[in-house]
Motif scaffolding. Structure first.
Motif, mmCIF file in Angstrom:
data_model
loop_
_atom_site.group_PDB
_atom_site.id
_atom_site.type_symbol
_atom_site.label_atom_id
_atom_site.label_comp_id
_atom_site.label_asym_id
_atom_site.label_seq_id
_atom_site.Cartn_x
_atom_site.Cartn_y
_atom_site.Cartn_z
ATOM 1 N N THR A 75 2.731 -4.595 3.241
ATOM 2 C CA THR A 75 1.988 -5.642 2.517
ATOM 3 C C THR A 75 0.639 -6.241 3.498
ATOM 4 O O THR A 75 0.824 -5.827 4.357
ATOM 5 C CB THR A 75 2.884 -7.520 2.166
ATOM 6 N N LYS A 76 -0.291 -7.140 2.570
ATOM 7 C CA LYS A 76 -0.824 -6.915 3.855
ATOM 8 C C LYS A 76 -0.887 -7.800 4.896
ATOM 9 O O LYS A 76 -1.200 -7.911 6.577
ATOM 10 C CB LYS A 76 -2.359 -7.755 3.014
ATOM 11 N N GLN A 77 0.128 -8.848 5.064
ATOM 12 C CA GLN A 77 0.012 -10.173 5.957
ATOM 13 C C GLN A 77 0.532 -8.975 7.045
ATOM 14 O O GLN A 77 0.952 -8.976 7.534
ATOM 15 C CB GLN A 77 1.650 -10.844 5.249
ATOM 16 N N ASP A 78 1.854 -7.490 6.512
ATOM 17 C CA ASP A 78 1.710 -6.655 8.001
ATOM 18 C C ASP A 78 1.193 -6.562 8.474
ATOM 19 O O ASP A 78 1.107 -5.986 9.879
ATOM 20 C CB ASP A 78 3.147 -5.171 7.472
ATOM 21 N N TYR A 79 -0.231 -6.634 8.129
ATOM 22 C CA TYR A 79 -1.475 -6.492 9.642
ATOM 23 C C TYR A 79 -1.789 -7.341 9.798
ATOM 24 O O TYR A 79 -3.126 -7.511 10.779
ATOM 25 C CB TYR A 79 -2.560 -5.088 8.154
ATOM 26 N N VAL A 80 -1.241 -8.643 9.497
ATOM 27 C CA VAL A 80 -2.414 -10.028 10.645
ATOM 28 C C VAL A 80 -1.608 -10.125 11.025
ATOM 29 O O VAL A 80 -0.376 -9.794 12.241
ATOM 30 C CB VAL A 80 -1.914 -11.073 9.480
ATOM 31 N N GLY A 81 -2.514 -10.986 12.140
ATOM 32 C CA GLY A 81 -1.765 -11.270 13.720
ATOM 33 C C GLY A 81 -1.751 -12.336 14.061
ATOM 34 O O GLY A 81 -1.884 -13.353 13.126
ATOM 35 N N ASN A 113 1.268 -1.354 -0.006
ATOM 36 C CA ASN A 113 -0.084 0.106 0.160
ATOM 37 C C ASN A 113 1.131 1.136 -0.026
ATOM 38 O O ASN A 113 2.212 1.061 -0.125
ATOM 39 C CB ASN A 113 -0.800 -0.238 1.096
ATOM 40 N N LYS A 114 0.472 2.274 0.021
ATOM 41 C CA LYS A 114 1.080 4.318 0.384
ATOM 42 C C LYS A 114 2.240 3.489 1.053
ATOM 43 O O LYS A 114 3.210 4.736 1.560
ATOM 44 C CB LYS A 114 0.136 4.473 -0.014
ATOM 45 N N LEU A 115 2.220 2.634 2.366
ATOM 46 C CA LEU A 115 3.170 3.386 3.491
ATOM 47 C C LEU A 115 4.341 1.939 3.145
ATOM 48 O O LEU A 115 4.778 1.968 3.452
ATOM 49 C CB LEU A 115 2.889 2.547 4.534
ATOM 50 N N GLY A 116 3.644 1.081 2.239
ATOM 51 C CA GLY A 116 5.335 0.373 1.811
ATOM 52 C C GLY A 116 4.294 -0.954 2.510
ATOM 53 O O GLY A 116 6.045 -2.015 2.170
ATOM 54 N N ASN A 131 -8.229 -6.121 5.451
ATOM 55 C CA ASN A 131 -7.950 -5.441 4.305
ATOM 56 C C ASN A 131 -8.895 -4.047 4.158
ATOM 57 O O ASN A 131 -7.616 -3.463 3.122
ATOM 58 C CB ASN A 131 -9.318 -6.168 3.371
ATOM 59 N N ALA A 132 -9.611 -4.073 5.430
ATOM 60 C CA ALA A 132 -9.547 -2.534 4.945
ATOM 61 C C ALA A 132 -8.819 -1.582 5.231
ATOM 62 O O ALA A 132 -8.189 -0.986 5.280
ATOM 63 C CB ALA A 132 -11.099 -2.184 5.625
ATOM 64 N N ALA A 133 -7.944 -1.723 6.224
ATOM 65 C CA ALA A 133 -7.027 -1.428 7.233
ATOM 66 C C ALA A 133 -5.676 -0.998 6.155
ATOM 67 O O ALA A 133 -4.755 -0.228 6.121
ATOM 68 C CB ALA A 133 -6.219 -2.004 8.371
ATOM 69 N N PHE A 134 -5.280 -2.461 5.058
ATOM 70 C CA PHE A 134 -4.723 -1.830 4.339
ATOM 71 C C PHE A 134 -4.715 -0.744 3.395
ATOM 72 O O PHE A 134 -3.862 -0.214 2.860
ATOM 73 C CB PHE A 134 -4.336 -3.464 3.789
#
Length: 345
Positions: A16-22, A11-14, A42-45
């Motif tokens: 990945t979606k995996q970075d938001y997974v717990g 995303n714009k922060l560089g 998904n929404a946060a990403f």
């Protein structure tokens, strides 16, 4: 010949979606709560949320395990039963820059914690409050909760004879500025609602019907996957456009109604039911009551008011987060305290 796997989209922060997974979920296989977690990620990403600026909160119950499954880098607090709103209110007041996400259940919110919840709504604490609503206490073997529909039947035959509390109707009555209902089996709608909530400044109550696959997913249950799917009546088609995407995307015109959020993001509503206006609070309450009478399960963004003052406005909290103020500002001394006391006399 070796091949290289394509890089994961960022995303714009560089990130990945995996970075938001717990952490890995320990809930029952097929639990609707995990579908909600997936859409939060998904929404946060997609909204470019910085996870280390998120406060995530919960109480007690199956739902309250959910925050462990998203945003490992976020701040978190698992409170005692029904006390999550007061913990979140304190964190919000201390640091107004936090994105606050609370995940609760129908028992935690509509019974044990209802007193705390109603006052959080009155104060308009900026927070996304998700109710993972399955109509039963799944953690204690499936007793009816306060949102169980009249006449609903447990799998061992007990019939609910008490009228339910509707979280959305209650939130509307209390003047909440963002009230929505969705279904964990409708990821597209839920994703749009969550992104709109992340752009909203104020309390967001999102009641998500999330069937309990162990205790309340049979033919006589009104909160089973089948019954929710058969009686799901979306009020509108929702379109969300984040502020930084507005130059590339046009909001549909014509029959759509557009609401602009404080950050410049917009949500468009294309009504599926005649004359439904999501900015009409009394109209929303009327439609919800009519839906109950007809046995309909109405979903969508039921009501939105982007102009309602928040707790920060009402209490005149400093623009700079309190956690960033120095000791001199936080402890101005006895003379200032005496002036404050005199003003109260």
């Amino acid at each position: 010949m070796t091949t290289t796997a394509p890089a994961a989209p960022t995303n714009k922060l560089g990130l990945t979606k995996q970075d938001y997974v717990g952490s890995k979920s320990t809930l029952c296989a097929g639990c609707g709560h995990d579908s909600i977690t997936a859409q939060l990620i998904n929404a946060a990403f997609e909204m470019n949320i910085e996870a280390h600026k998120v406060g995530k909160y919960s109480g007690i119950g199956c739902s309250s395990k959910t925050p462990a499954y998203f945003f490992n880098q976020a701040w978190g607090f698992n409170s005692v039963h029904g006390r999550m709103p007061s913990i979140a209110t304190g964190a919000c007041v201390a640091n107004r820059e936090l994105v606050n996400i609370g995940v609760s259940g129908d028992g935690d919110s509509m019974s044990i914690g209802i007193g705390q919840l109603v006052h959080m709504i009155r104060r308009n604490v900026p927070m996304i409050y998700i109710i993972e609503d399955n109509g039963v206490y799944g953690l204690t073997k499936g007793q009816f909760s306060a949102t169980a529909d009249l006449g609903s039947v447990l799998k061992h035959g007990t019939v609910n004879e008490l009228a339910p509390i509707d979280p959305c109707t209650l939130a509307l009555e209390l003047g909440c500025g963002f009230v929505a209902r969705s279904f964990s089996g409708d990821p597209k709608q839920l994703n749009t609602i969550l992104k709109a909530a992340m752009a909203h400044n104020g309390t967001c109550i999102i009641d998500v019907i999330s069937p309990c696959v162990t205790f309340n997913n049979h033919d006589s249950s009104t909160k089973s996957y089948k019954n929710a799917k058969d009686h799901d009546f979306p009020l509108h088609e929702l379109g969300f456009v984040q502020f930084n995407e507005l130059e590339q995307v046009e909001i549909p015109a014509g029959e759509s109604k557009v609401v602009t959020f404080p950050d410049g993001s917009r949500v468009s509503f294309r009504a599926l039911r005649e004359d439904y206006d999501p900015t009409d609070r009394f109209g929303a309450m009327k439609v919800l009551h009519e839906g109950v009478e007809k046995g309909e399960f109405l979903t969508g963004l039921l009501y939105v008011n982007t102009q309602k003052p928040t707790i920060h406005d009402i209490t005149h909290i400093a623009d700079m987060p309190l956690v960033h103020l120095g000791q001199a500002a936080l402890k101005p001394g006895k003379d200032v305290l005496a002036q404050c006391m005199d003003a109260l006399m």
